[in-house]
Write a protein that holds these residues in place. Structure first.
Motif, short mmCIF file in Angstrom:
data_model
loop_
_atom_site.label_atom_id
_atom_site.label_comp_id
_atom_site.label_asym_id
_atom_site.label_seq_id
_atom_site.Cartn_x
_atom_site.Cartn_y
_atom_site.Cartn_z
N HIS A 77 0.81 -1.22 0.00
CA HIS A 77 0.00 0.00 0.00
C HIS A 77 0.84 1.27 0.00
O HIS A 77 0.34 2.35 0.28
CB HIS A 77 -0.95 -0.01 1.21
CG HIS A 77 -1.89 -1.16 1.19
ND1 HIS A 77 -3.02 -1.18 0.41
CD2 HIS A 77 -1.84 -2.37 1.79
CE1 HIS A 77 -3.64 -2.33 0.56
NE2 HIS A 77 -2.94 -3.07 1.40
N GLN A 155 -0.99 6.50 7.43
CA GLN A 155 -2.30 6.38 6.81
C GLN A 155 -2.72 4.92 6.93
O GLN A 155 -1.99 4.01 6.52
CB GLN A 155 -2.19 6.79 5.34
CG GLN A 155 -3.51 7.03 4.68
CD GLN A 155 -3.32 7.59 3.28
OE1 GLN A 155 -2.29 7.39 2.65
NE2 GLN A 155 -4.33 8.27 2.79
N PHE A 157 -4.66 1.43 6.22
CA PHE A 157 -5.07 0.75 4.99
C PHE A 157 -5.80 -0.52 5.36
O PHE A 157 -5.75 -0.97 6.50
CB PHE A 157 -3.85 0.44 4.10
CG PHE A 157 -2.88 -0.53 4.71
CD1 PHE A 157 -3.02 -1.90 4.52
CD2 PHE A 157 -1.79 -0.08 5.44
CE1 PHE A 157 -2.12 -2.79 5.08
CE2 PHE A 157 -0.89 -0.96 5.99
CZ PHE A 157 -1.05 -2.32 5.82
#
Length: 176
Positions: A77, A155, A157
């Motif tokens: 990711h 972030q 995922f």
């Protein structure tokens, strides 16, 4: 004079066929070069595939295998940024004996994940290894570790459903 014309005709025919044979020889050489290049590409592709697997086949420690599996799924990711690496270190330190082993596992995992493009290969090679060495509770802990890494960092995922399904199957869990 007819004798001279006959000799010139034979020399002309010889020159014509010599030129034709030379052109055929060059064409055959080009075909051989193309065949050689194709065979070389096939050999190189095979070697690249073997080399891609070699970081995984060298793993003989469940801690390193778990770190590599988690890192490869996280790297799918995007790059492993410092916050995510910190979380990976935290979850690996829970199963490693000491800080040195944690550092080695994470460093090797980052390197191995960078060497292998397809996360499916990582799952296919490492999950059976982990299934053999971990009990069901430890395998469940591995999935929770992966979930923790996925939800934290810069972030969050979500691991693709098909990846999780494949991982659960390879770890020996029953999948509906």
């Amino acid at each position: 004079m007819p004798f001279l014309i006959a000799i010139l005709g034979v020399l002309g025919a010889g020159a014509f066929w010599w030129y034709r044979m030379k052109a055929m020889n060059e064409a055959a050489r080009e075909v051989a070069d193309v065949v050689g290049r194709v065979q070389g590409n096939i050999r190189r592709k095979k070697l690249r595939k073997q080399a891609a697997l070699s970081p995984l086949t060298a793993i003989d420690d469940p801690v390193v295998a778990a770190a590599t599996l988690i890192t490869a799924l996280a790297a799918e990711h995007g790059p492993i940024l410092p916050k995510r690496e910190t979380v990976i270190r935290e979850v690996i330190s829970q199963i490693a004996d000491n800080q040195k082993k944690t550092d080695e596992a994470v460093i090797y995992a980052k390197w191995a994940a960078a060497q292998i493009d397809d996360t499916t290969i990582v799952i296919d090679k490492l999950a059976p290894f982990l299934r053999e060495r971990l009990d069901p509770h430890e395998r469940e802990d591995l999935l929770q570790m992966l979930d923790r890494v996925a939800k934290s960092g810069e972030q969050s995922f979500k691991v693709a459903d098909q990846r999780m399904l494949r991982l659960r199957q390879k770890l020996g869990f029953e999948v509906n």
